[in-house]
Motif scaffolding. Sequence first.
Motif, PDB file in Angstrom:
ATOM      1  N   MET A 117     -47.636  -2.476   3.172  1.00 41.90           N
ATOM      2  CA  MET A 117     -48.015  -2.136   4.528  1.00 41.90           C
ATOM      3  C   MET A 117     -48.103  -3.397   5.374  1.00 41.90           C
ATOM      4  SD  MET A 117     -50.818   0.930   3.967  1.00 41.90           S
ATOM      5  CE  MET A 117     -51.045   1.096   5.737  1.00 41.90           C
ATOM      6  N   ILE A 118     -47.828  -3.225   6.655  1.00 46.66           N
ATOM      7  CA  ILE A 118     -47.920  -4.314   7.624  1.00 46.66           C
ATOM      8  C   ILE A 118     -49.092  -4.012   8.546  1.00 46.66           C
ATOM      9  CG2 ILE A 118     -46.764  -5.514   9.516  1.00 46.66           C
ATOM     10  CD1 ILE A 118     -44.101  -4.589   8.283  1.00 46.66           C
ATOM     11  N   ALA A 119     -50.011  -4.943   8.664  1.00 48.57           N
ATOM     12  CA  ALA A 119     -51.143  -4.760   9.556  1.00 48.57           C
ATOM     13  C   ALA A 119     -50.675  -4.920  11.001  1.00 48.57           C
ATOM     14  CB  ALA A 119     -52.246  -5.774   9.246  1.00 48.57           C
ATOM     15  N   LYS A 149     -44.580  -0.607  16.674  1.00 50.95           N
ATOM     16  CA  LYS A 149     -44.210  -1.664  15.743  1.00 50.95           C
ATOM     17  C   LYS A 149     -44.146  -1.089  14.337  1.00 50.95           C
ATOM     18  CE  LYS A 149     -46.195  -5.596  18.281  1.00 50.95           C
ATOM     19  NZ  LYS A 149     -47.206  -6.693  18.251  1.00 50.95           N
ATOM     20  N   SER A 150     -43.426  -1.793  13.469  1.00 51.97           N
ATOM     21  CA  SER A 150     -43.316  -1.354  12.087  1.00 51.97           C
ATOM     22  C   SER A 150     -44.631  -1.578  11.355  1.00 51.97           C
ATOM     23  CB  SER A 150     -42.198  -2.116  11.378  1.00 51.97           C
ATOM     24  OG  SER A 150     -42.142  -1.745  10.012  1.00 51.97           O
ATOM     25  N   SER A 151     -45.064  -0.545  10.627  1.00 51.04           N
ATOM     26  CA  SER A 151     -46.275  -0.634   9.809  1.00 51.04           C
ATOM     27  C   SER A 151     -45.953  -0.675   8.324  1.00 51.04           C
ATOM     28  CB  SER A 151     -47.177   0.574  10.093  1.00 51.04           C
ATOM     29  OG  SER A 151     -47.428   0.715  11.462  1.00 51.04           O
ATOM     30  N   TRP A 152     -44.642  -0.710   7.995  1.00 49.80           N
ATOM     31  CA  TRP A 152     -44.222  -0.641   6.584  1.00 49.80           C
ATOM     32  C   TRP A 152     -43.071  -1.596   6.357  1.00 49.80           C
ATOM     33  CZ3 TRP A 152     -45.951   0.416   2.081  1.00 49.80           C
ATOM     34  CH2 TRP A 152     -45.112   0.707   1.015  1.00 49.80           C
ATOM     35  N   ASP A 153     -43.205  -2.432   5.355  1.00 50.02           N
ATOM     36  CA  ASP A 153     -42.178  -3.417   5.002  1.00 50.02           C
ATOM     37  C   ASP A 153     -41.355  -2.854   3.854  1.00 50.02           C
ATOM     38  OD1 ASP A 153     -40.694  -5.625   4.052  1.00 50.02           O
ATOM     39  OD2 ASP A 153     -42.216  -7.024   4.757  1.00 50.02           O
ATOM     40  N   VAL A 154     -40.106  -2.450   4.155  1.00 45.96           N
ATOM     41  CA  VAL A 154     -39.281  -1.825   3.134  1.00 45.96           C
ATOM     42  C   VAL A 154     -38.803  -2.833   2.091  1.00 45.96           C
ATOM     43  CG1 VAL A 154     -38.516   0.012   4.674  1.00 45.96           C
ATOM     44  CG2 VAL A 154     -37.184  -2.084   4.536  1.00 45.96           C
ATOM     45  N   ARG A 212     -37.971   2.919   7.875  1.00 45.05           N
ATOM     46  CA  ARG A 212     -38.165   2.192   9.142  1.00 45.05           C
ATOM     47  C   ARG A 212     -38.995   3.021  10.121  1.00 45.05           C
ATOM     48  NH1 ARG A 212     -34.099   0.711   5.474  1.00 45.05           N
ATOM     49  NH2 ARG A 212     -33.407  -1.409   5.919  1.00 45.05           N
ATOM     50  N   HIS A 213     -39.363   2.378  11.244  1.00 48.28           N
ATOM     51  CA  HIS A 213     -40.170   3.060  12.253  1.00 48.28           C
ATOM     52  C   HIS A 213     -39.253   3.666  13.316  1.00 48.28           C
ATOM     53  CE1 HIS A 213     -40.060  -0.104  15.532  1.00 48.28           C
ATOM     54  NE2 HIS A 213     -39.553  -0.760  14.510  1.00 48.28           N
ATOM     55  N   PRO A 214     -39.754   4.597  14.127  1.00 46.20           N
ATOM     56  CA  PRO A 214     -38.868   5.364  15.007  1.00 46.20           C
ATOM     57  C   PRO A 214     -38.120   4.576  16.072  1.00 46.20           C
ATOM     58  CG  PRO A 214     -40.896   6.571  14.634  1.00 46.20           C
ATOM     59  CD  PRO A 214     -41.083   5.214  14.037  1.00 46.20           C
ATOM     60  N   TRP A 215     -38.571   3.387  16.400  1.00 45.61           N
ATOM     61  CA  TRP A 215     -37.839   2.582  17.385  1.00 45.61           C
ATOM     62  C   TRP A 215     -37.046   1.452  16.713  1.00 45.61           C
ATOM     63  CZ3 TRP A 215     -40.692   6.023  19.912  1.00 45.61           C
ATOM     64  CH2 TRP A 215     -40.417   6.294  21.246  1.00 45.61           C
ATOM     65  N   TYR A 257     -42.158   6.457   2.541  1.00 48.51           N
ATOM     66  CA  TYR A 257     -43.359   6.066   3.277  1.00 48.51           C
ATOM     67  C   TYR A 257     -44.593   6.418   2.465  1.00 48.51           C
ATOM     68  CZ  TYR A 257     -40.188   6.333   7.307  1.00 48.51           C
ATOM     69  OH  TYR A 257     -39.144   6.176   8.169  1.00 48.51           O
ATOM     70  N   PRO A 258     -45.574   5.555   2.403  1.00 49.25           N
ATOM     71  CA  PRO A 258     -46.885   6.022   1.934  1.00 49.25           C
ATOM     72  C   PRO A 258     -47.382   7.108   2.884  1.00 49.25           C
ATOM     73  CG  PRO A 258     -46.810   3.621   2.053  1.00 49.25           C
ATOM     74  CD  PRO A 258     -45.579   4.119   2.732  1.00 49.25           C
ATOM     75  N   GLU A 259     -48.207   7.992   2.410  1.00 51.03           N
ATOM     76  CA  GLU A 259     -48.645   9.107   3.247  1.00 51.03           C
ATOM     77  C   GLU A 259     -49.309   8.634   4.535  1.00 51.03           C
ATOM     78  OE1 GLU A 259     -50.960  11.960   1.148  1.00 51.03           O
ATOM     79  OE2 GLU A 259     -49.238  12.738   0.005  1.00 51.03           O
ATOM     80  N   VAL A 260     -50.032   7.524   4.481  1.00 50.95           N
ATOM     81  CA  VAL A 260     -50.682   6.993   5.682  1.00 50.95           C
ATOM     82  C   VAL A 260     -49.642   6.632   6.741  1.00 50.95           C
ATOM     83  CG1 VAL A 260     -51.962   5.015   6.594  1.00 50.95           C
ATOM     84  CG2 VAL A 260     -52.794   6.210   4.571  1.00 50.95           C
ATOM     85  N   ILE A 261     -48.568   5.960   6.321  1.00 51.54           N
ATOM     86  CA  ILE A 261     -47.514   5.569   7.271  1.00 51.54           C
ATOM     87  C   ILE A 261     -46.758   6.804   7.759  1.00 51.54           C
ATOM     88  CG2 ILE A 261     -45.459   4.162   7.604  1.00 51.54           C
ATOM     89  CD1 ILE A 261     -48.058   2.588   7.229  1.00 51.54           C
ATOM     90  N   HIS A 262     -46.516   7.737   6.860  1.00 52.19           N
ATOM     91  CA  HIS A 262     -45.911   9.013   7.227  1.00 52.19           C
ATOM     92  C   HIS A 262     -46.698   9.657   8.369  1.00 52.19           C
ATOM     93  CE1 HIS A 262     -44.950  13.370   6.557  1.00 52.19           C
ATOM     94  NE2 HIS A 262     -43.780  12.916   6.134  1.00 52.19           N
TER      95      HIS A 262
END
Length: 620
Positions: free
Chosen positions: A416-418, A406-411, A235-238, A297-302
């Motif tokens: 990835m989420i645009a 916003k979330s950039s990754w759909d677990v 998930r994303h930090p928020w 996380y993919p490295e990009v999302i990381h």
Amino acid sequence: MSRMNEQGLKYRLLVAAWIAVGLPASAVHAAPTQARTSDSFVDMTGVVVKLGGGVPYDQYPAVRDKLLASGIRNIREASTKSAVVSRLQELASKGIKITWLLMPEQGTKPNASYWGTSDPQYTNMPVVDFLKNRLGVNNVRAVEMNNEVDRFYANLRWYASDTTALSTNPASSRYWPAYVQAATRDTWKALKADPATAHLPLIGPSFKDQGAYLAVGDLGAYLDYGCTHWYMAGRHPWTKGWGNWLNGYNYGSYGYVLTNMAQVTAPGKPMATTEGFGDTATLLNVKEDGSIDALHYPEVIHGRYLPRWYFRHYLGGTHLAFVYDFVDDADNPYRDEDNFGMLRHDLTEKPGYKAIKNLLNLLKEPGVNFTPGSLDYSLTGNIADVQSVLLQKSNGDFYLNAWVEKSSWDVAKNAMIAVPSQAVTLSVPASIGSATLYTLDDQGNMTSSSVAITNNQLSLNLTDRVSVIKLTPRPSGTGLTAQYYSGNNSNYLVGTRVDPTVDFNWRTGAPMTGVPSDNFSVVWSGYVQAVSSGTYTFTTTTDDGVRLFVGDLKTPLIDKWLNQSATAWSATVQLNAGQKYPIRVEYYEHGGDASARLEWLPPGQSAKQVVPQLQLYPAP
């Protein structure tokens, strides 16, 4: 060490502090926002290291250089191996402080009555003795209590003579929660009883599960900070979290780990996250219903999330936040435990490492103490889910960190989420003269560009990567404090005023009523503000003597304290853009003609000029 799938939002007791230190950009500011020092953010950042853990840490010189280059100020370590201690001391000498994790299985224990390892590769010492006599107290930032005893209780004994492990049985005399309570109390007492270690804060013990915090209970009388490990499980930090709801927060959110974990053992006290974030493995968790939990996380999302993870802690008032960990444990993309590093196993840089390195090196200002100011700014336009953090450096520049949270990754879909960029307008006061935009790309590289300010507004496109907008105030100098004396060696003070510049030719008459036309002296003092970074050439032209000090008020840059006709003397000094430096010009007139001029040649300019009024500030 546990990779607990957790994440966070914020604890209630510090809501007021969170509002004070950084409002979400969606708020239109009715009053100026108080900035915090840019270095205070850098000073919070930490990373877990395993300096005695073999490959890849056996390549210590390369690891050291990457760590120093990263700008991260804090490391967490527990190993008492001699080689590790030497490495820690070297890193501390270069500005990286240690949060010492008390782990009896690796050598340190609360006091001499407690069990500690008999493994000869480690020492077996009370923690105070180890810090004072081996590691060095000045190298240490904080001490942390035991790591996840609810998972590792079988590795621990209680008393020095014990041969049996701790127990999960509440009726046992070796019940592990009772051990943690006693160990925390005795570590606190040992630290605070010794003048050499009494200043060191004690961070609470960490546990894997929320129930373990409840089993141990309130240790606040013996702690400076609560502790948690916060892994966000893709998930994303928020994130608002997932799973069970407790005390107003979903499991996995920042608010959950704060309120239901750290605050349980240290009520009302701030938190330290001594492990956390997430991994870059490609392992998928396929559930019984066929859905996917892509908890990595993919490295990009990381790379996108890592700066935001640190900022989440900063806005929440967290004292220290340590990413787990610095280097991947192995070159195995399919195992989560092997892929938590900022660096890959071969020490090449992931985007997250590059992003943090660039961000921290932009914001750092170590060893500078000043009181930051406030800025009356607002963000309008498409401000949904926009977050911002306002920081400032001692030269007056503000650094507004802003991004779309916003979330950039759909677990659930392993995809990835645009996240579209959002157009916002930044309104600033007229005192802001220029702006520079720093942006991070998906490899963690940072680029900068000037941003036009039109009618006190800037047009920005914010993304899910942190952007930094440096806002530089217009110069507003009024000149230097001038003290006029009779006598050519500052003998008798006649009067004081502010002179806009140092550019005088007293062909006839005296410089001030009460000052003679011959045999007088002047001292101009205050600050000079550099317009750009580089080498400056200062030139004094005086009849008669002159001394010039810039930055260093003990050693003159120019020292020509002699009778002379109007003579030019020059010297160079390195200055940084926007920084204000102490300056003092001492001058005396013996007889005949009298003149004094102070000029400079900034870097990149072809002709010298009188140091302008706007760059000169009077002494307090």
